[in-house]
Design a protein around this motif. Sequence first.
Motif, PDB file in Angstrom:
ATOM      1  N   ASN A 137       0.836  -1.207   0.000  1.00 31.41           N
ATOM      2  CA  ASN A 137       0.000   0.000   0.000  1.00 31.41           C
ATOM      3  C   ASN A 137       0.868   1.253   0.000  1.00 31.41           C
ATOM      4  N   THR A 138       1.928   1.225   0.790  1.00 33.30           N
ATOM      5  CA  THR A 138       2.836   2.367   0.837  1.00 33.30           C
ATOM      6  C   THR A 138       3.520   2.569  -0.506  1.00 33.30           C
ATOM      7  N   LYS A 139       3.982   1.472  -1.101  1.00 32.60           N
ATOM      8  CA  LYS A 139       4.636   1.583  -2.402  1.00 32.60           C
ATOM      9  C   LYS A 139       3.682   2.186  -3.434  1.00 32.60           C
ATOM     10  N   ARG A 140       2.421   1.707  -3.427  1.00 31.77           N
ATOM     11  CA  ARG A 140       1.459   2.230  -4.407  1.00 31.77           C
ATOM     12  C   ARG A 140       1.244   3.724  -4.201  1.00 31.77           C
ATOM     13  N   MET A 141       1.137   4.147  -2.926  1.00 33.78           N
ATOM     14  CA  MET A 141       0.935   5.561  -2.629  1.00 33.78           C
ATOM     15  C   MET A 141       2.121   6.381  -3.148  1.00 33.78           C
ATOM     16  N   ILE A 142       3.339   5.880  -2.914  1.00 34.78           N
ATOM     17  CA  ILE A 142       4.521   6.606  -3.378  1.00 34.78           C
ATOM     18  C   ILE A 142       4.594   6.577  -4.907  1.00 34.78           C
ATOM     19  N   ARG A 143       4.221   5.442  -5.495  1.00 29.87           N
ATOM     20  CA  ARG A 143       4.265   5.347  -6.963  1.00 29.87           C
ATOM     21  C   ARG A 143       3.291   6.329  -7.610  1.00 29.87           C
ATOM     22  N   ARG A 144       2.096   6.439  -7.036  1.00 30.67           N
ATOM     23  CA  ARG A 144       1.134   7.413  -7.586  1.00 30.67           C
ATOM     24  C   ARG A 144       1.703   8.819  -7.482  1.00 30.67           C
ATOM     25  N   ALA A 145       2.312   9.133  -6.326  1.00 30.41           N
ATOM     26  CA  ALA A 145       2.889  10.471  -6.147  1.00 30.41           C
ATOM     27  C   ALA A 145       4.032  10.698  -7.125  1.00 30.41           C
ATOM     28  N   LEU A 146       4.830   9.651  -7.385  1.00 31.32           N
ATOM     29  CA  LEU A 146       5.957   9.798  -8.308  1.00 31.32           C
ATOM     30  C   LEU A 146       5.481  10.118  -9.726  1.00 31.32           C
ATOM     31  N   LEU A 147       4.400   9.459 -10.149  1.00 35.42           N
ATOM     32  CA  LEU A 147       3.905   9.723 -11.504  1.00 35.42           C
ATOM     33  C   LEU A 147       3.433  11.169 -11.626  1.00 35.42           C
ATOM     34  N   LYS A 148       2.770  11.686 -10.576  1.00 35.34           N
ATOM     35  CA  LYS A 148       2.351  13.092 -10.614  1.00 35.34           C
ATOM     36  C   LYS A 148       3.567  14.012 -10.577  1.00 35.34           C
ATOM     37  N   VAL A 207       5.399  17.126  -4.470  1.00 35.13           N
ATOM     38  CA  VAL A 207       4.179  16.362  -4.199  1.00 35.13           C
ATOM     39  C   VAL A 207       4.244  15.829  -2.765  1.00 35.13           C
ATOM     40  N   PRO A 208       3.217  16.123  -1.939  1.00 37.73           N
ATOM     41  CA  PRO A 208       3.223  15.564  -0.580  1.00 37.73           C
ATOM     42  C   PRO A 208       2.995  14.058  -0.626  1.00 37.73           C
ATOM     43  N   PHE A 209       3.625  13.332   0.268  1.00 36.93           N
ATOM     44  CA  PHE A 209       3.345  11.897   0.356  1.00 36.93           C
ATOM     45  C   PHE A 209       3.408  11.459   1.805  1.00 36.93           C
ATOM     46  N   GLY A 210       2.804  10.306   2.085  1.00 39.65           N
ATOM     47  CA  GLY A 210       2.736   9.803   3.454  1.00 39.65           C
ATOM     48  C   GLY A 210       4.006   9.083   3.821  1.00 39.65           C
ATOM     49  N   SER A 211       5.017   9.856   4.175  1.00 40.71           N
ATOM     50  CA  SER A 211       6.323   9.281   4.504  1.00 40.71           C
ATOM     51  C   SER A 211       6.199   8.355   5.704  1.00 40.71           C
ATOM     52  N   ARG A 212       6.813   7.188   5.620  1.00 42.04           N
ATOM     53  CA  ARG A 212       6.739   6.187   6.677  1.00 42.04           C
ATOM     54  C   ARG A 212       7.936   6.258   7.597  1.00 42.04           C
ATOM     55  N   ALA A 272      19.072  10.843 -17.679  1.00 42.79           N
ATOM     56  CA  ALA A 272      18.481   9.963 -16.660  1.00 42.79           C
ATOM     57  C   ALA A 272      17.323  10.672 -15.960  1.00 42.79           C
ATOM     58  N   LEU A 273      16.396   9.853 -15.442  1.00 44.86           N
ATOM     59  CA  LEU A 273      15.295  10.389 -14.632  1.00 44.86           C
ATOM     60  C   LEU A 273      15.838  10.716 -13.245  1.00 44.86           C
ATOM     61  N   GLN A 274      15.468  11.887 -12.720  1.00 51.59           N
ATOM     62  CA  GLN A 274      15.927  12.288 -11.385  1.00 51.59           C
ATOM     63  C   GLN A 274      14.744  12.378 -10.428  1.00 51.59           C
ATOM     64  N   LEU A 275      14.837  11.650  -9.317  1.00 54.89           N
ATOM     65  CA  LEU A 275      13.783  11.649  -8.305  1.00 54.89           C
ATOM     66  C   LEU A 275      14.355  12.194  -7.000  1.00 54.89           C
ATOM     67  N   PHE A 276      13.566  12.979  -6.290  1.00 54.96           N
ATOM     68  CA  PHE A 276      14.019  13.600  -5.048  1.00 54.96           C
ATOM     69  C   PHE A 276      13.051  13.216  -3.939  1.00 54.96           C
ATOM     70  N   GLY A 277      13.566  12.718  -2.813  1.00 50.60           N
ATOM     71  CA  GLY A 277      12.694  12.323  -1.706  1.00 50.60           C
ATOM     72  C   GLY A 277      13.118  12.968  -0.405  1.00 50.60           C
ATOM     73  N   ALA A 278      12.173  13.617   0.274  1.00 48.45           N
ATOM     74  CA  ALA A 278      12.428  14.216   1.587  1.00 48.45           C
ATOM     75  C   ALA A 278      11.522  13.520   2.595  1.00 48.45           C
ATOM     76  N   GLY A 279      12.105  12.644   3.426  1.00 46.09           N
ATOM     77  CA  GLY A 279      11.307  11.814   4.326  1.00 46.09           C
ATOM     78  C   GLY A 279      10.687  12.598   5.470  1.00 46.09           C
ATOM     79  N   ARG A 280      11.501  13.427   6.136  1.00 41.90           N
ATOM     80  CA  ARG A 280      10.976  14.173   7.272  1.00 41.90           C
ATOM     81  C   ARG A 280       9.940  15.192   6.817  1.00 41.90           C
ATOM     82  N   GLU A 281      10.228  15.868   5.700  1.00 40.93           N
ATOM     83  CA  GLU A 281       9.323  16.906   5.210  1.00 40.93           C
ATOM     84  C   GLU A 281       8.182  16.323   4.388  1.00 40.93           C
ATOM     85  N   LYS A 282       8.228  15.021   4.095  1.00 42.26           N
ATOM     86  CA  LYS A 282       7.134  14.319   3.425  1.00 42.26           C
ATOM     87  C   LYS A 282       6.783  14.927   2.059  1.00 42.26           C
ATOM     88  N   ARG A 283       7.824  15.184   1.287  1.00 42.08           N
ATOM     89  CA  ARG A 283       7.630  15.710  -0.060  1.00 42.08           C
ATOM     90  C   ARG A 283       8.518  14.925  -1.013  1.00 42.08           C
TER      91      ARG A 283
END
Lengths: 282, 188
Positions: free
Chosen positions: A14-25, A34-39, A200-211
Amino acid sequence: MIEQGYNFGYLDENTKRMIRRALLKAVALPGYQVPFGSREMPLPYGWGTGGIQLTASVIGPDDTLKVIDQGADDTTNAVSIRRFFHRVTGVATTERTAEATIIQTRHRVPEATLGEHQILVYQVPMPEPLFRLEPRVAETRRMHALADYGLMHVKLYEDIARHGAVTTSYNYPVMVNQRYLMSPSPIPAFDNPKLDRMPALQLFGAGREKRLYAVPPYTPVRSLDFEDHPFVPVRADAACVICGSRASYLDELIVDDGGTRHFVCSDTDYCASRPPLQEDAA
Amino acid sequence: MITAGFNDPVLDSQRCFRAVLDAMSRPGRIHRLPALPEAPAPLNPAAAAVLLTLVDADTPVWLDQPEAADWLRFHAGCPVAAEPGAVPFALAAGAMPALASLCQGSEEEPHLAATLLVQVAALRAGQGWRLAGPGIEHEHRLEVVGLPADFLAQWAANQARFPRGVDLVLCAGDQLACLPRSVQITEG
């Protein structure tokens, strides 16, 4: 050997799907956070929880993972993240930039040019480029909606007025696809030009800030500057004492009590893949 | 009877996601999905795989034809909505709904816009439209058979709304291509 008792990649589906949806947006909106539910992850905030969650959501058994911390493959953070993914996914890991399909990075972009088959995942402590200028999240969200980035231009202008040059040497703000102001994570300004039209595709993840946010391949990324004060990537004016490179980004080392300074490549794989200096050339 | 979903829900959805991610990052590039569920009519295999990969109890889905609703509820556990106006995911097996009728997101929260899956008759690379924008080095060509005649006008309006706007996943058989809202399309 895959650790028993965990789902592939540690996160639940479920978490992966939530992050995957956010990644596509995020990919559809280059540079938008994009805000996401950081675990909660099995390591503290500040150790790359955002990057790890992104990597866990994209990684598959066919991938080869490389993890760098300030360009180095052999630091605590890089080693422990690489070992973590080897334990929870069983994927192959590498220290060679060219062999990796996913590269998770803390605060550096590899010196080698990345290809279309690669994904670069950045660990981001603070995704909001305006946070030192405007602490209210509701306000920065509105500024992004209106593309109102005058405040950042004023900050750069004040730097130039006071010091004669922009004093930001890392985390230098960029405009992505001429629309969103983005923090490139605290990479040195030296690395900023590499973000521009990267294959290359570049992805950025901020766990504490949930973005999370993304820069798709071949997307224009421009460092903010002025016509009469163009952006200049800064590099120590020296050669690496190990490989002799005058092109790579360098770390400064103080090697004795007399304050003798040596410079070495920050990217350990780049440095190791070059022929060592000859005795007489040193 | 309800047909099977993914053989291996964890790894199959990961493989499909990577295909969708790459397709979204490189608009117009056609991907053949590596793992497919037994899609019930009227879903085609690619559309069914994308839905199983991305939707769950958090994401209501709108289907233009309700025959596959039980299959989707069973495998993904997602609510099936009656109206397309407010859902994060919509699937058009038949005629494509007007892009403007779907959720567009807001200027402050454009990520809340809908993703529309459209089942089309065929996707062909190297001919047809010329695509430009983020994710495209020089130009991608894509021909899509089975979209409404006024699609390009609708797309121009959708693209003009950026950062608001709908993202498209075009599915044909076991293939898909994506059109994120950032991409500009001109007639070939």
